[in-house]
Write a protein that holds these residues in place. Structure first.
Motif, short mmCIF file in Angstrom:
data_model
loop_
_atom_site.label_atom_id
_atom_site.label_comp_id
_atom_site.label_asym_id
_atom_site.label_seq_id
_atom_site.Cartn_x
_atom_site.Cartn_y
_atom_site.Cartn_z
N VAL A 96 37.57 50.20 28.38
CA VAL A 96 37.40 49.38 29.58
C VAL A 96 38.76 49.17 30.22
O VAL A 96 39.72 48.82 29.52
CB VAL A 96 36.79 48.00 29.22
CG1 VAL A 96 36.61 47.16 30.48
CG2 VAL A 96 35.48 48.16 28.50
N MET A 97 38.85 49.40 31.53
CA MET A 97 40.09 49.15 32.26
C MET A 97 39.82 48.03 33.24
O MET A 97 38.91 48.16 34.07
CB MET A 97 40.53 50.44 32.94
CG MET A 97 40.81 51.52 31.90
SD MET A 97 40.79 53.23 32.55
CE MET A 97 39.05 53.61 32.41
N THR A 98 40.55 46.95 33.15
CA THR A 98 40.10 45.73 33.83
C THR A 98 40.64 45.58 35.25
O THR A 98 40.21 44.67 35.97
CB THR A 98 40.46 44.48 33.00
OG1 THR A 98 41.85 44.49 32.73
CG2 THR A 98 39.68 44.46 31.71
N GLY A 99 41.57 46.42 35.69
CA GLY A 99 42.04 46.37 37.07
C GLY A 99 42.53 44.98 37.46
O GLY A 99 43.26 44.34 36.71
N ASN A 100 42.08 44.52 38.63
CA ASN A 100 42.56 43.23 39.14
C ASN A 100 41.96 42.02 38.42
O ASN A 100 42.39 40.90 38.67
CB ASN A 100 42.21 43.09 40.63
CG ASN A 100 43.13 43.92 41.50
OD1 ASN A 100 43.95 44.68 40.98
ND2 ASN A 100 43.00 43.79 42.81
#
Lengths: 700, 700
Positions: B189-193
């Motif tokens: 999972v890449m959570t970004g902002n």
């Protein structure tokens, strides 16, 4: 004997005493390896029972050899070694490699036998590697004077890294890791018991070997300081980086250490100081040593190393910045106008340094070219790290990327180029072939880049200042009293905190003038214990009139408050208030001779061990450098509103102490000046307590 | 909304808003990846211009979708995102993954638009990953809600490690390294902002995912403390190790930090304290994180970890011992009789631990069996490291070696088995398959082994003591004076150094009795500046009679030496001589709320930053643990002939301070107690100076 040493490393003919027909046996493996490795010299097996060994004519004894070999490999039982070595030496053999074990590594008797064996060799000028060694090998000539089994797993690439190791098994481990990584090896030496040829000799020989650019050293403990130091200095002058993995950090030097200095001066601490002195870089893990060796083969060693980073990931930029900051590797910002220009090209870019040009540049590689050209040309960094991760492994991307990178390198060939890339071996080999060193892990890349700067600094170092001239001091035969110690140190120009018991106002004024103001004055009486309570202590006495008046006041107060007390006079002492506590010391290292130590005193030395060591003697410049490298140096530099301390005086004291220790000869065991009070700038530094320990000489 | 979160991570149907027919484009890659990855759910492309996308029926708008998708991937320009999200939310979509950038990462306007978009989603209970995220992927289900390009380089193995990352690009880097190493991945999972779903939410979800055993986290800065803390505690209770690479170590928290405590409490320091609190292990490099994750998949987490080492190289034994000592990983010696027996079997062996059985055992592998059986059974170590280097890669040796090792493991299956081996991938896979984790570098093996023990300790931790009950204190609206601060702290049971100006011998005696003896007495007069010089200070006043006599003496001396001076009385103060200086503090972290700090004072806190942080509140047991973990704790424990300090009193003070800060609410910005003097055992700890800073609440 250096010619003999050269022949030991590169012989034209090799006899194997105890030659075996079985290639897996200790006396058989070297022959098999040389045959397989294409060794061009003569191989002369010696075996009393067989006319032929592995297809070669064998000889019954050393005496039967048709020629005197350059080198003899000795693989016979321990009890036969000395006799064999004696015969070889008498025939004029240049060097012997003694595989046999059962010598100094075993017990006292073994050590004595080892001494006899070495003496028999040296009597004829023959050099000995070992005993108890896995030997040495040279991948270029195919000379395998070794029975290591590591080559059975395949041959490493031939390259320009030399390995000098005190452990045979760990050398094998290094070779296997280098083979797996594709790192090129020139030669390896395993020094075993170091009865004669030491680690320093091995390094020293590799310095003279034109086919070796980088020397990787595995050390457990230096046995001979002189050859080690000479080799490090030769390497420095030849601009050959030496990277050292020194193990046994936990072990302390002298278990019987009496002095404070000696108790801190572990074997590892002193060795680290010696390595730093010559610009050799210490590695703490095998990975680190080989990373550094790998990058060092590029032979670019920036003197004032700065790192510019181009990245396709902001996160990686932070990883790299963290690592650089921890190492003290400078990452100056890009010039402002360059930043503006890059930002105009790519609004999402963060062009400060790390220059994050985002994955966007992968869609338009000309942007990558513009960004990297800006970093290299306008940033002016000596080292460039590109974080490209798996993107550089893409078969569609990498040919165009390589083209951009090659253009960059052709235009600026003097920089150190490193990439953080995840890709298959072939792709990595392409980048490496283009002159870009590749590391998967960005942190490891930064550690290696930093090491190149440390090599550069070491190579560029000018000779230090001449140490100050210090009169020769004749030490007593036994450990002197504190007062005597202070007197002796005074002769060397090392000042103790000055104090004097005076019996008249005039004497007090004279003493005070001699020490410099302000002074402290105290009533001296065996009958007055709590001086403060009768007002018997005067602080901050600032001039002659005050001293004279103070003398009268103190005598008067004593009379008034303790009329029966015997008053012996008034102690006048230089007031050392407001100074910073330091510790200075000398420790006679059994290997490297006297080493000087400086540290911040009190809790610092006790808990943090914030100290620096250096071999004696050295000049004031080096002393100042040592002080400057203390973690807590800000305490001396006026941190948190303190006055700046007289670092100049401290440096001179340290330098003088180093000269004194150097001149003192080997009965000086240790010196502890603890504490030394360093007063504010211009006011000097004074030893408050001094211990000089005298002991039996140890032959150094 | 946790059900919605689960559907976001594992949807049965996925709409792609902005679907593209080009698999290399942001709206095309997820579809291509899902088709290739065998995703079993429904894929619903949305594209107003095309009836079909990558072979799938496409729909013109969200409204035209034939069913409500579990998840919608939003890959449309920023200005269209909020409207799209609103439509999706209104239709009852559980979650959106917003790839689009141009929000909070860009500017204030973007941040405001992001808030609107998240509000529109949350109004209908829809969860949002992003915006500005590379999305998430699940290798098990083939769900690719991501446009990362990393999978174009090949698929990693499917395994039981989950990745939660704040950086998309660095997550791709991790995947590529894991792929190269053959480490199995479950999901990423890449959570970004982090407009809505935070790093903590992602970790928390992985804790509930039965297919994930180990969670590897890359963090740049925690945005929401509550979800992060909850996830760490859930992981701890579920015995799922969390290994965290927190970057940005150099960055400091509050640039405008006014208090001493806050100036030390960088973002990284507080995050580290939170990780330690829940037994999550911090990794400093990517290599380290993946080494730890790799070993953690064995699911053996010793509570009291001890390391037994079997080695074929004495040198490697030293390397391992160095690393273990630096980490504080215990390597107890082998029992003496076992040592004797092993020595009898193999005289050259060094059987202490590391057990160096020399390369000899490779000639007779039954010896290897005997040695390792002795180490495991008699040494009783929880973790076993075998240094076999390249020898274990030998095709002739490895089958027999594996047999010996398997026997050992079958007999003692509960231990953690690690090998340091250099070999090809296939051979390593064999050892791994047998249950032996393989690391090339022995130092890295030790670091990973040590981490398993730290996980074990974290999992085994019992709930701490209840914090002491502290009366609620009403803080003033503005920063109070020192005296007021001390009074407020006094209400919380935190003692300031007691002192009182007295105007009669009786009052002085009463005050002294209240403080406890000995006391210091000083004349109080605005006209007498140099109290010492007139004998105006009495130290070590030990009982009531002495206090009364002292009072008279001081008044008398003042009269005699300064007849005109105004005398206001005599100050009686508790004598704090002989204590150890500490610093205690509170810092309100914007993410984690109030954190308490304890450190050794003076130069220690200034130069060494030897301090420990912990979220408030906590009991006395935790406070004592914090104090015990200071590097310089020996100063408090009676090092070098000092008396033992009253650590119990210090721990109670720290615990009370933490409770007070927790109860105080969000106007309490910071507390500095500097110095706190910790007297010898039984005599207490006292704050000499106290500053309480009050400020505007920040909503926590």
């Amino acid at each position: 004997m250096s010619d003999r040493l050269s022949r030991l490393f590169a012989p034209r003919s090799v006899a194997i005493i105890g030659a075996s027909g079985d290639p897996s046996r200790i006396g058989g493996r070297p022959i098999a390896s040389m045959l397989a490795g294409g060794y061009k010299g003569t191989i002369l097996p010696v075996n009393p029972n067989r006319p032929e060994v592995q297809g070669l004519t064998a000889y019954a004894s050393v005496g039967d050899l048709p020629e005197t070999p350059d080198v003899a490999i000795v693989a016979v039982p321990a009890k036969l070694v000395t006799e064999t070595v004696q015969q070889l030496a008498a025939r004029g053999t240049a060097g012997a490699i003694v595989f046999s074990s059962g010598f100094a590594e075993m017990d006292e008797d073994g050590a004595a036998e080892q001494d006899r064996m070495i003496a028999a060799a040296n009597a004829h000028g023959m050099r000995v590697l070992g005993p108890n060694t896995l030997g040495l090998f040279d991948l270029r000539s195919g000379f395998y004077g070794s029975f290591t089994s590591v080559f059975e797993g395949g041959m490493p690439s031939v390259g320009r890294i030399g390995i000098a190791s005190q452990s045979g098994a760990y050398c094998g481990h290094l070779v296997s890791v280098m083979r797996a990584r594709g790192l090129g090896i020139a030669a390896g030496v395993m020094t075993g018991n170091e009865g004669d040829v030491t680690l320093g000799d091995a390094i020293g020989h590799m310095v003279t070997d034109d086919g070796i650019d980088v020397i990787a050293v595995y050390a457990e403990g230096i046995n001979r300081g002189d050859s080690f130091v000479a080799a490090l200095e030769a390497a420095r002058q030849a601009r050959k980086p030496v990277v050292v993995m020194k193990v046994g950090r936990s072990a302390l030097g002298g278990a019987a250490a009496k002095s404070h200095t000696a108790s801190i001066a572990g074997d590892d601490t002193v060795t680290s100081a010696v390595l730093a002195e010559f610009g050799a870089v210490q590695a703490h893990t095998t990975d680190q040593m080989l990373d550094i060796a790998q990058l060092a083969t590029r032979r670019i060693y920036p003197v004032n190393n700065t790192l510019g980073v181009i990245t396709v990931s902001g996160g990686a930029g932070v990883v790299v910045s963290d690592a650089a900051e921890e190492l003290g590797l400078a990452m100056p910002e890009m010039p402002e106008d360059a930043q503006k220009r890059l930002k105009a090209i790519l609004p999402y870019a963060a062009p400060r340094n790390p220059v994050d040009c985002t994955a966007q540049v992968l869609n338009d590689l000309s942007l990558m070219g513009q960004f990297s050209e800006a970093v290299v040309a306008e940033g002016g960094y000596t080292s460039i790290l590109g974080f490209l991760t798996y993107t550089a492994g893409s078969p569609t991307l990498s040919p165009r990327l390589r083209e951009q990178l090659r253009l960059l390198k052709d235009k600026h060939p003097d920089r150190l180029y490193v990439l953080s890339v995840v890709a298959g071996r072939d792709r990595i080999a392409e980048y490496e072939g283009d002159g870009f060193s590749v590391f998967e892990d960005p942190t490891r890349a930064v550690v290696a880049i930093d090491a190149m700067g440390r090599f550069g600094k070491g190579f560029a170092r000018k000779p230090g200042q001449k140490p100050p001239s210090v009169p020769a001091i004749s030490l007593p035969d036994a450990t002197p009293t504190e007062a005597e110690a202070k007197r002796l140190l005074g002769q060397a120009g090392i000042k103790a905190a000055p104090e004097q018991v005076c019996t008249s106002p005039e004497e007090a004024a004279k003493a005070a003038a001699g020490f410099g103001y302000p002074v402290v004055m105290k009533i001296v009486s065996p009958d007055i214990l709590h001086k403060t309570e009768i007002g018997g202590v005067l602080l901050d006495v600032g001039d002659e009139a005050a001293v004279k008046a103070g003398y009268a006041t103190l005598i008067e107060r004593a009379k008034q408050h303790a009329p029966k007390a015997r008053v012996e006079g008034v102690l006048v002492a230089k007031q050392l208030k407001g100074g910073v506590e330091c510790i200075l010391g000398i420790h006679r290292d059994p290997v490297f001779g006297p080493v000087a130590m400086v540290g911040l005193g009190g809790v610092f030395v006790e808990i943090v061990k914030d100290v620096v060591f250096r071999r004696c003697p050295f000049g004031i410049d080096v002393a100042a450098e040592m002080i400057g490298s203390l973690k807590g140096v800000s305490l001396l530099q006026g941190a948190r509103g303190r006055p700046k301390a007289d670092v100049t005086a401290l440096a001179e004291m340290l330098s003088r102490l180093s000269v004194m220790a150097h001149q003192a000869g080997d009965t000086l065991q240790s010196v502890d000046l603890n504490p030394v009070i360093v007063l504010p700038e211009g006011e000097g530094a004074y030893a408050v307590d001094a211990v000089i320990e005298i002991g039996g000489g140890d032959g150094h």
